[in-house]
Write a protein that holds these residues in place. Sequence first.
Motif, PDB file in Angstrom:
ATOM      1  N   ARG A  87      -1.403 -11.156  -6.088  1.00 46.11           N
ATOM      2  CA  ARG A  87      -2.773 -10.639  -6.171  1.00 46.11           C
ATOM      3  C   ARG A  87      -2.778  -9.151  -6.451  1.00 46.11           C
ATOM      4  N   VAL A  88      -1.832  -8.435  -5.842  1.00 40.37           N
ATOM      5  CA  VAL A  88      -1.762  -7.002  -6.110  1.00 40.37           C
ATOM      6  C   VAL A  88      -1.390  -6.781  -7.573  1.00 40.37           C
ATOM      7  N   LEU A  89      -0.424  -7.550  -8.073  1.00 40.38           N
ATOM      8  CA  LEU A  89      -0.039  -7.419  -9.492  1.00 40.38           C
ATOM      9  C   LEU A  89      -1.243  -7.692 -10.385  1.00 40.38           C
ATOM     10  N   GLY A  90      -1.947  -8.780 -10.076  1.00 45.15           N
ATOM     11  CA  GLY A  90      -3.102  -9.120 -10.894  1.00 45.15           C
ATOM     12  C   GLY A  90      -4.161  -8.042 -10.848  1.00 45.15           C
ATOM     13  N   MET A  91      -4.345  -7.485  -9.663  1.00 42.71           N
ATOM     14  CA  MET A  91      -5.347  -6.444  -9.505  1.00 42.71           C
ATOM     15  C   MET A  91      -4.973  -5.214 -10.322  1.00 42.71           C
TER      16      MET A  91
ATOM     17  N   ARG B  60       7.992  -2.094 -10.348  1.00 42.32           N
ATOM     18  CA  ARG B  60       8.382  -1.703  -8.999  1.00 42.32           C
ATOM     19  C   ARG B  60       7.875  -2.743  -7.981  1.00 42.32           C
ATOM     20  N   ILE B  61       6.637  -3.151  -8.116  1.00 42.05           N
ATOM     21  CA  ILE B  61       6.079  -4.102  -7.159  1.00 42.05           C
ATOM     22  C   ILE B  61       6.753  -5.452  -7.303  1.00 42.05           C
ATOM     23  N   ARG B  62       7.046  -5.831  -8.551  1.00 37.88           N
ATOM     24  CA  ARG B  62       7.769  -7.088  -8.760  1.00 37.88           C
ATOM     25  C   ARG B  62       9.112  -7.053  -8.060  1.00 37.88           C
ATOM     26  N   GLU B  63       9.751  -5.889  -8.164  1.00 40.12           N
ATOM     27  CA  GLU B  63      11.097  -5.775  -7.583  1.00 40.12           C
ATOM     28  C   GLU B  63      11.029  -5.888  -6.060  1.00 40.12           C
ATOM     29  N   VAL B  64      10.077  -5.156  -5.464  1.00 37.69           N
ATOM     30  CA  VAL B  64       9.916  -5.233  -4.006  1.00 37.69           C
ATOM     31  C   VAL B  64       9.535  -6.665  -3.616  1.00 37.69           C
TER      32      VAL B  64
ATOM     33  N   LEU C 239       0.836  -1.195   0.000  1.00 35.96           N
ATOM     34  CA  LEU C 239       0.000   0.000   0.000  1.00 35.96           C
ATOM     35  C   LEU C 239       0.872   1.247   0.000  1.00 35.96           C
ATOM     36  N   ARG C 240       1.922   1.200   0.814  1.00 31.84           N
ATOM     37  CA  ARG C 240       2.841   2.337   0.880  1.00 31.84           C
ATOM     38  C   ARG C 240       3.620   2.460  -0.429  1.00 31.84           C
ATOM     39  N   VAL C 241       4.024   1.328  -0.964  1.00 33.50           N
ATOM     40  CA  VAL C 241       4.797   1.371  -2.206  1.00 33.50           C
ATOM     41  C   VAL C 241       3.983   2.056  -3.291  1.00 33.50           C
ATOM     42  N   VAL C 242       2.709   1.657  -3.394  1.00 34.48           N
ATOM     43  CA  VAL C 242       1.865   2.250  -4.431  1.00 34.48           C
ATOM     44  C   VAL C 242       1.633   3.723  -4.146  1.00 34.48           C
ATOM     45  N   ALA C 243       1.376   4.036  -2.883  1.00 33.41           N
ATOM     46  CA  ALA C 243       1.072   5.426  -2.539  1.00 33.41           C
ATOM     47  C   ALA C 243       2.253   6.342  -2.829  1.00 33.41           C
ATOM     48  N   LYS C 244       3.461   5.837  -2.555  1.00 35.98           N
ATOM     49  CA  LYS C 244       4.651   6.674  -2.728  1.00 35.98           C
ATOM     50  C   LYS C 244       5.134   6.693  -4.174  1.00 35.98           C
TER      51      LYS C 244
END
Lengths: 490, 361
Positions: free
Chosen positions: A96-100, A72-76, A55-60
């Motif tokens: 799930r976040v990636l899919g979403m 970015r999410i894949r990397e984290v 959530l923070r990653v996306v927000a920032k």
Amino acid sequence: MPSFQAGYAPNLGVFLKSLKTQQLESSIENLISLLKRRQIKNSRPCAIATAHLLLRVVAKFRWTDIGKLLERIREVGQRLIEAQPREMVVGNIIRRVLGMIRDEAKEDRNEDVSDSASNSQIGSPQRQHSDLGVAKAAAPPPTFSPLRFASTDASELAETSEDDVFGGRPQTGHRPPLLTSHTSFAVLNGVPVQQSMFNLLSATPSPLATPPGTSSPHGKSAVNAASLAHKIATTSKDLKAEVISGIEEIIDELDQVDDQIAAYAQEHIHSNEVILTHSSSLSVQKFLLKAADKRKFTVIVAESYPNDHEAVHAAVTGKSKANIEGADEMSTEMFVKPLSSAGITVILITDASIFAIMSRVNKVILATHAVIANGGLIASAGARIIAKAAKVHRTPVIVVSGVYKLSPEYPFEFESLIEYGDPGAIVGYQDGALVDNLEVDNPVYDYVPPDLVDLYITNLGAHAPSYLYRIVADHYKIEDINFHNPELQF
Amino acid sequence: TRSQKAVAAPAPVEPKKEDKTVEFFRHLYKPRMTSIAGASKDVHPAVLALGLQMSNYTICGSCARLVATLQAFKRVIESYTTPPGNSLTRHLTSHVLSPQIEYLASCRPLSISMGNAIRWLKLEISKVDINTPDTTAKADLCEAIDVFIRERVTFADQVIASSAAERIKDGDVILTYAKSSIVQKSLVKAHEDGKKFRVIVVDSRPLHEGKHLAAALADLGIEVKYCLINGLSHNIQDATKVLLGAHAMMSNGRLFSRIGTALVAMEANEADKPVLVLCETIKFTERVALDSIVHNEIAPADELIIPGGALENWADMKKLQLCNPMYDVTPAEYIQMIVTESGNVPPTSVPVLHRLGNESQ
């Protein structure tokens, strides 16, 4: 978000608190080290921590395009998985976040295509949904992707409410990413507003459309030109807001999953049954407590020595887990009353007594650490012999697990999933010479093959083990399954 | 006095102590004597001590208890004098041995091998000629007891140990459960014979008997791996043979042994590992068992308490019960072979061997 007690021992509660104040990069590092040191362990705390971090990653994230965000999410995600590959639920949440995000992006694209064609239908599913959300639906209607769950407070949580992500629109056409969204709700001044011009003209607002207490049915038509203009200016942020509330829905799901599973309890447990369970699991405990509302039965608990026995003893005697060192799961959970106080007879046995007592057991209910796509599961060590003993006694084995524990990975090397714990729990230093002379083995988990399981009960209902692959397909995108080691990508 | 107190202060009515008996095993609960207070005055001091040693597991294991009992009974017989107007044959069993046996049973239920031995001893006593002088009769009985121990236990153990050791080959990985003296003897014998093998000792709460076996074997320089029953399914794959001890062999071929043995045999069977039971014929019984609930021994629940743990005041928790059975019954189909002093037999031959053993007496 639940409230946490301040503590010095690094655990889930402390981590979530620090998320608000720490720099993002140091939060990521923090979670990685917490996972490595097992200061956050077990499926639920790992899932919650991962979801909050994302959530923070996306927000920032500085919004440029969707591909960058996925990357970015894949990397984290890759870093988190490497930190603790055996907490499979971390990978599940990331997938799930990636899919979403992929879904959101696709919808956005499609909306441009199909806006004019489908706008008359857009209104109805989303209204139906928001209505169900208010009514605390246990499961979404079948047209909706099971990825997202109805939740009461989604609209309050989200900066921008995006109920239309639930619309089951046909996803046709592939076009380059267009990041403008024309059909979405936004909460402006606390009033849900429909953004589409078409909807503005065509929608005849029904009283169902608005969540009660937020506005009058006529609030929608009170869109003025100023707010519309403002919205169009911020429309590039819509996708981000949608992603954020998508993650928040996953977090809500993690909160509610046990209660959703428990809703099926009375179908499966009947009067005077003898239920055998193993280790301490909140899911199983809530499940049994729910059944105890209506029925009287007996629960036999195998203590799962030496890794989980303290938690089991605490659970059966009703002592708060907080007193026990290292039990950080409870810090985020409410105290759950012991089964015995709900009028159930609880019999605690040692793991060795399982075979002796199995001939009197009607059902075995197991908790899991992770569920694999083939229908097998990873559970506390000892689960395998319980399931096997149940099999030879023809006793049905039921596994209770949230869908979030269901992993799309299919490991062929099951030994690699097994974690080995502290041998000191078996032979302590007080045993002196033994420590030097013996090889001591203390596995924490067991792999239970699917043929030993009769039924899975998840928050989506009851399934045969052979059906799990289907739920996996519903929840994860093929392209995300091996995101952390792309060389395995099909 | 309690009723007076209740009249005087009715407010703090003492809550009735909850029945903590586990319903399945209700027929098996027996109060266990843990001190000599209340023991009959007829009980011999050697037997008094033995009873306490049994109740706190200082002497544990079917064979050890059998030998210790017979030796204590020898002391009883030695210090016995037939009262005037009685004969040893008629008096000894009913008036002297019976209270000893009763006391031992109150300390811990008699093992099946003890039952067999006591039955034999009673038969021996009944066979003593009425005209034999006391001293000769006593000496004869003591001699018979010595011979019995030597033949049925000591010699039998040697035969079984060398027979089992023969089956252990270089490179074998032997998995065993808890502690059986005969398994230990066999492994030591194989080691002395120069066989190179590894041992995996699986153990369980609350007795942790396997720890002693693991320590003893490790001291000899045998490579030992030790795990609890939660590691069973991981370690069974590495094993090449499973050696199990027995508390008793039932006439329907089932093995009655320390709780958890059935799980080990089940996993071994699943993994296609041969299961060998090492058992002296003195442990054979004509009784049968289908499950572990009809015959068993329920040990005090308090043995499960871990000092300092959450269970310490479990007795105050309503509707919470602790269950601590001692034995379980392993289905015959999990057992490939029973190694006895009369040869290696399949489980189906248990009743045959049992009859042969009894007829030879």
